[in-house]
Design a protein around this motif. Structure first.
Motif, PDB file in Angstrom:
ATOM      1  N   GLU A  97      27.215 -14.133  21.883  1.00  0.00           N
ATOM      2  CA  GLU A  97      28.127 -14.382  21.572  1.00  0.00           C
ATOM      3  C   GLU A  97      28.358 -16.042  21.800  1.00  0.00           C
ATOM      4  OE1 GLU A  97      30.045 -13.125  25.313  1.00  0.00           O
ATOM      5  OE2 GLU A  97      30.355 -10.518  24.364  1.00  0.00           O
ATOM      6  N   ARG A  98      27.000 -16.163  22.423  1.00  0.00           N
ATOM      7  CA  ARG A  98      26.349 -17.749  22.806  1.00  0.00           C
ATOM      8  C   ARG A  98      26.443 -18.885  21.648  1.00  0.00           C
ATOM      9  NH1 ARG A  98      20.987 -19.175  25.320  1.00  0.00           N
ATOM     10  NH2 ARG A  98      20.303 -18.007  23.148  1.00  0.00           N
ATOM     11  N   ASN A  99      26.220 -17.457  20.659  1.00  0.00           N
ATOM     12  CA  ASN A  99      25.684 -18.884  19.166  1.00  0.00           C
ATOM     13  C   ASN A  99      27.464 -18.886  18.578  1.00  0.00           C
ATOM     14  OD1 ASN A  99      23.160 -18.719  19.442  1.00  0.00           O
ATOM     15  ND2 ASN A  99      22.555 -16.598  17.958  1.00  0.00           N
ATOM     16  N   ARG A 100      28.313 -17.792  18.238  1.00  0.00           N
ATOM     17  CA  ARG A 100      29.471 -17.849  17.777  1.00  0.00           C
ATOM     18  C   ARG A 100      30.057 -19.362  18.838  1.00  0.00           C
ATOM     19  NH1 ARG A 100      32.915 -12.904  20.163  1.00  0.00           N
ATOM     20  NH2 ARG A 100      32.587 -14.791  22.578  1.00  0.00           N
ATOM     21  N   ASP A 101      30.104 -18.658  20.109  1.00  0.00           N
ATOM     22  CA  ASP A 101      30.946 -19.932  20.616  1.00  0.00           C
ATOM     23  C   ASP A 101      30.411 -21.062  20.410  1.00  0.00           C
ATOM     24  OD1 ASP A 101      32.014 -17.675  22.255  1.00  0.00           O
ATOM     25  OD2 ASP A 101      31.541 -17.978  23.797  1.00  0.00           O
ATOM     26  N   PHE A 102      29.054 -21.427  20.586  1.00  0.00           N
ATOM     27  CA  PHE A 102      28.593 -22.811  20.091  1.00  0.00           C
ATOM     28  C   PHE A 102      28.815 -23.629  18.689  1.00  0.00           C
ATOM     29  CE2 PHE A 102      25.319 -25.502  17.342  1.00  0.00           C
ATOM     30  CZ  PHE A 102      25.776 -26.213  18.210  1.00  0.00           C
ATOM     31  N   ILE A 103      29.308 -22.564  17.384  1.00  0.00           N
ATOM     32  CA  ILE A 103      29.645 -22.823  16.185  1.00  0.00           C
ATOM     33  C   ILE A 103      31.348 -22.767  16.219  1.00  0.00           C
ATOM     34  CG2 ILE A 103      30.242 -21.592  13.904  1.00  0.00           C
ATOM     35  CD1 ILE A 103      27.448 -20.262  14.372  1.00  0.00           C
ATOM     36  N   ALA A 104      32.119 -22.239  17.140  1.00  0.00           N
ATOM     37  CA  ALA A 104      33.042 -22.159  17.480  1.00  0.00           C
ATOM     38  C   ALA A 104      33.938 -23.705  17.931  1.00  0.00           C
ATOM     39  CB  ALA A 104      34.120 -21.038  17.751  1.00  0.00           C
ATOM     40  N   SER A 105      32.886 -24.330  19.024  1.00  0.00           N
ATOM     41  CA  SER A 105      33.546 -25.196  19.480  1.00  0.00           C
ATOM     42  C   SER A 105      32.961 -26.355  18.368  1.00  0.00           C
ATOM     43  CB  SER A 105      32.548 -25.457  20.667  1.00  0.00           C
ATOM     44  OG  SER A 105      30.725 -25.895  20.695  1.00  0.00           O
ATOM     45  N   SER A 106      32.095 -26.463  17.778  1.00  0.00           N
ATOM     46  CA  SER A 106      31.599 -27.944  17.394  1.00  0.00           C
ATOM     47  C   SER A 106      32.910 -27.626  15.697  1.00  0.00           C
ATOM     48  CB  SER A 106      30.292 -27.458  15.921  1.00  0.00           C
ATOM     49  OG  SER A 106      29.511 -27.064  16.771  1.00  0.00           O
ATOM     50  N   LEU A 107      33.128 -26.569  14.808  1.00  0.00           N
ATOM     51  CA  LEU A 107      34.370 -26.876  14.387  1.00  0.00           C
ATOM     52  C   LEU A 107      35.393 -27.285  15.087  1.00  0.00           C
ATOM     53  CD1 LEU A 107      33.533 -23.045  12.931  1.00  0.00           C
ATOM     54  CD2 LEU A 107      33.543 -25.650  11.916  1.00  0.00           C
ATOM     55  N   ARG A 108      35.689 -26.391  16.731  1.00  0.00           N
ATOM     56  CA  ARG A 108      37.327 -26.801  17.134  1.00  0.00           C
ATOM     57  C   ARG A 108      36.973 -29.082  17.076  1.00  0.00           C
ATOM     58  NH1 ARG A 108      36.570 -24.298  20.991  1.00  0.00           N
ATOM     59  NH2 ARG A 108      36.077 -26.108  23.174  1.00  0.00           N
TER      60      ARG A 108
END
Length: 411
Positions: A97-108
């Motif tokens: 989930e940490r990797n997923r959230d990092f990618i999601a926040s970068s894209l956002r």
């Protein structure tokens, strides 16, 4: 634990007792600590190499590929997250989930910036078409490569507008037949960031001379650094690969660049992927030089022939080529790389491993061996370096016939 779980999957793939026994030795070593922790170290790597050799000996190339991944992970060339995800070792649990959230926040954050920048552009250009708006962002993307951090503005970053156009003009100049530069794009980026360099290039003839001299100096320095690594008796494959990074000119003028992707086939990662002038792939397989385990050649019926380490390395290269052939359509469609005519070079060993054998006999044994191969060539690191030294207009440290074996280069 991650390695053991992957090896359990490997063990289920083999049908041969020799391979199963070699894997059993690996598992026994892993659990040989009284504390219950899994054991690591050089012996683990040796046992994995033995298992890989056993699989190669019976022609189980799929198992060889899997065990190569095991070795790459054990020696730190594959990160745990990638390794676990590739083999779906934790597929019954949740993904990170940490990797997923990092990618999601970068894209956002990126999309929020693009919306704000787009709104600002349209306020200044109310009649702009969709294509003009896209071109505005294309230019910004190209200029982003020249992002700077001004000394007097801590925490601020600046993207100089129009810098990419200057760099593109200079890159085209460097690619012309008037100047020979190894990496025009990189040289252009460095030059446009230096007002002094641009001023120097304004005097066209002098600029060419400086660029040629600087490129020869850079290549010569890189060659000296690489030779020191090659002659280091403790250097491993990773050290040699770092020494060769960014120096594909060493392999000759028939290569136009290095491919961006090293993992072209599932389970395989080539050491150095080069692109030939005809667009086809040429892979470089790196083995150890002065720290090679076992001999480079051996005596057979009064003649010197390649030893087992050479045959195993060639088998691994052939396995890579087979995998490329099997996936050639996908690789061409997804990556734009032609692998149907792919070839391979195996770099292995050094004449210094056999100080009592004339270097000419070692080279002759490998040349004879190569004459019976089609898509794979075997070369010692010294032979590669000597050829590169000649291409710079110099001479190798010693002639082939006179060189004292096993002694380091004197400069």
């Amino acid at each position: 634990m991650t390695l053991e779980w992957q090896l359990r999957q490997v063990a289920s793939e083999t049908d041969y007792e020799a391979v199963s026994s070699a894997l059993t030795a690996v598992f026994t070593y892993l659990h040989s600590l009284a504390s219950g922790r899994r054991r690591q170290g050089k012996e683990l790597v040796r046992l994995l190499e033995t298992a890989r050799g056993a699989a190669a000996g019976v022609g189980e190339w799929q198992v060889v590929r899997l065990l190569q991944d095991s070795l790459d992970y054990a020696e730190g060339r594959i990160l745990q997250q990638d390794f676990a995800e590739r083999y779906r070792l934790f597929q019954d649990g949740t993904r990170s989930e940490r990797n997923r959230d990092f990618i999601a926040s970068s894209l956002r954050a990126m999309h929020e910036w693009m919306v704000t920048a787009c709104a600002a552009f349209l306020r200044d250009h109310p009649g702009a078409s969709a294509e003009e708006t896209l071109e505005h962002f294309r230019r910004q993307g190209r200029d982003a490569a020249f992002l700077r951090a001004p000394e007097g503005q801590p925490g601020r970053y600046v993207i100089p507008r129009g810098m990419s156009e200057t760099s593109l003009w200079l890159e085209r100049l460097l690619r012309s037949d008037r100047i020979e530069v190894w990496d025009p794009a990189e040289a252009a980026r460095e030059i446009v960031s230096s007002p002094k360099a641009l001023a120097l290039l304004a005097a066209d003839h002098a600029g060419q001379l400086v660029l040629r001299a600087d490129e020869l100096r850079r290549r010569s320095a890189g060659l000296d650094t690489l030779r020191a690594v090659v002659e280091d008796p403790l250097a491993r494959e990773g050290d040699l690969q770092r020494g060769l990074e960014g120096q594909h000119w060493i392999f000759g003028g028939r290569f136009v660049g290095e491919a961006a992707h090293r993992r072209l086939v599932p389970g395989d990662e080539v050491d150095i992927p080069l692109i030939r002038g005809d667009g086809a792939l040429h892979i470089i397989e790196l083995k150890r030089a002065m720290s090679l385990k076992g001999p480079l050649i051996k005596k057979h019926r009064n003649a010197w022939v390649p030893a087992a380490s050479v045959h195993e390395a060639v088998g691994q290269a052939v396995n890579y080529l087979t995998g490329l052939d099997e996936h050639r359509d996908r690789i061409r469609e997804e990556l734009g790389i032609e692998v149907r005519r792919a070839s391979a070079l195996v770099l292995i060993g050094h004449p210094g491993l056999h100080p009592h054998v004339p270097e000419t006999e070692i080279n002759e044994a490998l040349r004879t061996f190569n004459s019976h191969l089609t898509r794979v060539e075997v070369l010692t690191y010294k032979d590669l370096l000597d050829n590169a030294e000649r291409s710079l207009g110099g001479e190798p440290p010693f002639g082939d016939a006179e060189q004292p074996q096993g002694k380091p280069r004197e400069r």
